[in-house]
Design a protein around this motif. Sequence first.
Motif, PDB file in Angstrom:
ATOM      1  N   GLN A 248     -38.816   0.341  -8.826  1.00 12.83           N
ATOM      2  CA  GLN A 248     -37.738  -0.594  -8.536  1.00 12.83           C
ATOM      3  C   GLN A 248     -36.385   0.113  -8.618  1.00 12.83           C
ATOM      4  OE1 GLN A 248     -38.577  -3.925  -7.679  1.00 12.83           O
ATOM      5  NE2 GLN A 248     -40.559  -2.895  -7.665  1.00 12.83           N
ATOM      6  N   ILE A 249     -35.580  -0.039  -7.571  1.00 13.62           N
ATOM      7  CA  ILE A 249     -34.267   0.594  -7.487  1.00 13.62           C
ATOM      8  C   ILE A 249     -33.232  -0.478  -7.178  1.00 13.62           C
ATOM      9  CG2 ILE A 249     -32.876   2.390  -6.380  1.00 13.62           C
ATOM     10  CD1 ILE A 249     -35.327   3.577  -7.657  1.00 13.62           C
ATOM     11  N   LYS A 250     -32.110  -0.447  -7.879  1.00 13.45           N
ATOM     12  CA  LYS A 250     -30.979  -1.317  -7.534  1.00 13.45           C
ATOM     13  C   LYS A 250     -29.883  -0.426  -6.970  1.00 13.45           C
ATOM     14  CE  LYS A 250     -29.985  -5.046  -9.850  1.00 13.45           C
ATOM     15  NZ  LYS A 250     -29.983  -6.084  -8.786  1.00 13.45           N
ATOM     16  N   LEU A 251     -29.648  -0.544  -5.669  1.00 15.02           N
ATOM     17  CA  LEU A 251     -28.674   0.286  -4.977  1.00 15.02           C
ATOM     18  C   LEU A 251     -27.314  -0.402  -4.950  1.00 15.02           C
ATOM     19  CD1 LEU A 251     -30.904   1.242  -1.909  1.00 15.02           C
ATOM     20  CD2 LEU A 251     -30.253   2.791  -3.765  1.00 15.02           C
ATOM     21  N   PHE A 252     -26.258   0.368  -5.180  1.00 18.23           N
ATOM     22  CA  PHE A 252     -24.896  -0.152  -5.118  1.00 18.23           C
ATOM     23  C   PHE A 252     -24.135   0.567  -4.013  1.00 18.23           C
ATOM     24  CE2 PHE A 252     -26.310  -1.253  -9.302  1.00 18.23           C
ATOM     25  CZ  PHE A 252     -25.683  -2.451  -9.602  1.00 18.23           C
ATOM     26  N   ASP A 253     -23.819  -0.174  -2.952  1.00 19.01           N
ATOM     27  CA  ASP A 253     -22.957   0.373  -1.915  1.00 19.01           C
ATOM     28  C   ASP A 253     -21.513   0.205  -2.384  1.00 19.01           C
ATOM     29  OD1 ASP A 253     -22.150   1.464   0.510  1.00 19.01           O
ATOM     30  OD2 ASP A 253     -22.065  -0.493   1.498  1.00 19.01           O
ATOM     31  N   THR A 254     -20.686   1.208  -2.151  1.00 23.21           N
ATOM     32  CA  THR A 254     -19.326   1.169  -2.691  1.00 23.21           C
ATOM     33  C   THR A 254     -18.300   1.463  -1.602  1.00 23.21           C
ATOM     34  OG1 THR A 254     -19.336   3.525  -3.290  1.00 23.21           O
ATOM     35  CG2 THR A 254     -20.139   1.961  -4.940  1.00 23.21           C
ATOM     36  N   ALA A 255     -17.057   1.085  -1.885  1.00 21.87           N
ATOM     37  CA  ALA A 255     -15.960   1.387  -0.967  1.00 21.87           C
ATOM     38  C   ALA A 255     -15.659   2.881  -1.002  1.00 21.87           C
ATOM     39  CB  ALA A 255     -14.713   0.602  -1.379  1.00 21.87           C
TER      40      ALA A 255
END
Length: 470
Positions: A248-255
């Motif tokens: 399980q991976i929680k990806l965070f897209d960022t500015a």
Amino acid sequence: MTFTVAIIGRPNVGKSTLFNRLVGQKIAIVDDTPGVTRDRRPGEGRIGDLRFTIIDTAGLEDADPESLEGRMRAQTELAIEDADVSLFLIDARVGVTPVDEHFAELLRRVGKPVVLVANKAEGKLGENGVLEAYGLGLGEPIALSAEHGEGMADLFAALLPFERDEDDLFDDVDDAPVTLRVDPETGEEVEVPLDIKRPIRVAIVGRPNAGKSTLINTMLGEDRLLVGPEAGITRDSISVDWTWRDRQIKLFDTAGMRKKARVETKLEKLSVGDTLRAIRFAEVVVLMLDVTIPFEKQDLQIADLVAREGRALVIGLNKWDLVEDRQAKMAELREMAERLLPQVRGVPLVPLSGLTGSGIDKLMGDLLKVYEAWNRRIPTAALNRWLASVLEHHPPPAVSGRRVKLRYMTQPKARPPTFVAFCSRPEALPDAYTRYLLNGIRETFKLTAVPLRLQLRKGENPFENKAKKR
């Protein structure tokens, strides 16, 4: 969380303010500028004992499908499809506008449940807008003030019918989540329960237009995040859940982070602040570089920030499909990384293409390796055997005619690996020797690509007296 709620409406009706109110913290960026929110942003909503997934969305606008606003609207429409119920917000102080009427008709055609919310209804200015909202034909409006928290009891009552029991979550399947595995005896695929572990928090960072959102979309196999040729499309840090080989991976897209001197508007400053928070709460950070212009000053500053925050680091070399002499290019990039990023010596450099998906498996394999190193604890006995060998071959230098005596070393914590050395005069040990110790620990115990901490304390071996008493 037993159901999903999407907050929708035209720009500047208070969607992000309501989102922040429901999640209980200021996560979404709020500003008077229209169109601040562009992607779907999920969160864990709560009113009293009612729990649900809440999704903040871009403002609904009637625009060309190929334009940025049109692509933002497409993301909002996907949120409506995925949600169990939509909260349709209007601005009660402005009243019902033609845009509100247009999208109310769209919602009726979709045919999914809608709760009409007249936001900013506090005071007399909002009363007329609440009455006008009846004309939208979406039922009785809820008078609400997201900013001040008024009307939340009515919203609770409106959402309560959508709550489902946890036991009903898998009514449409035979059991809880499963995955397919090959039986070694029969060679056939069989269903086995999915081993659900705590997800690894991974932040994808880099300069604007480095391909962060494109990479995540390719990982997910869907257009989950808004992408395009325009620089700075992503403003909020958006989290999405993903499974890679049962992990399980929680990806965070960022500015995208530009040079500080170029960050001028309040909105961009808020976006950069959101990215910094994503880095602080991540466990592994993937720094995306455009391989055609790698290791710019801003790239190095971001990598240094990640190291100072104590996060594990992997560098993604995006647009690798544009490179012709790949072997020579990789040798050049490795030399640059070793020279320019000594604080994360040995950081993995992963060639990839966010557009085609090549290199993603290699990226994830290296990511899990640095994650394991970031969590690793070195046994005290092994650490002190190594220290004894170091002191025999390269003892600390004499300072003012007196040699600094290193007596004992231990690792009190991981995430990142942190070591404490007890010595006679901590203040006199040269920085160069401290770096020598850290580099030795990194190489001997294979702690590459993760920042290390070394604290010096005055004193003897704290366990020596205990050993004598025994």
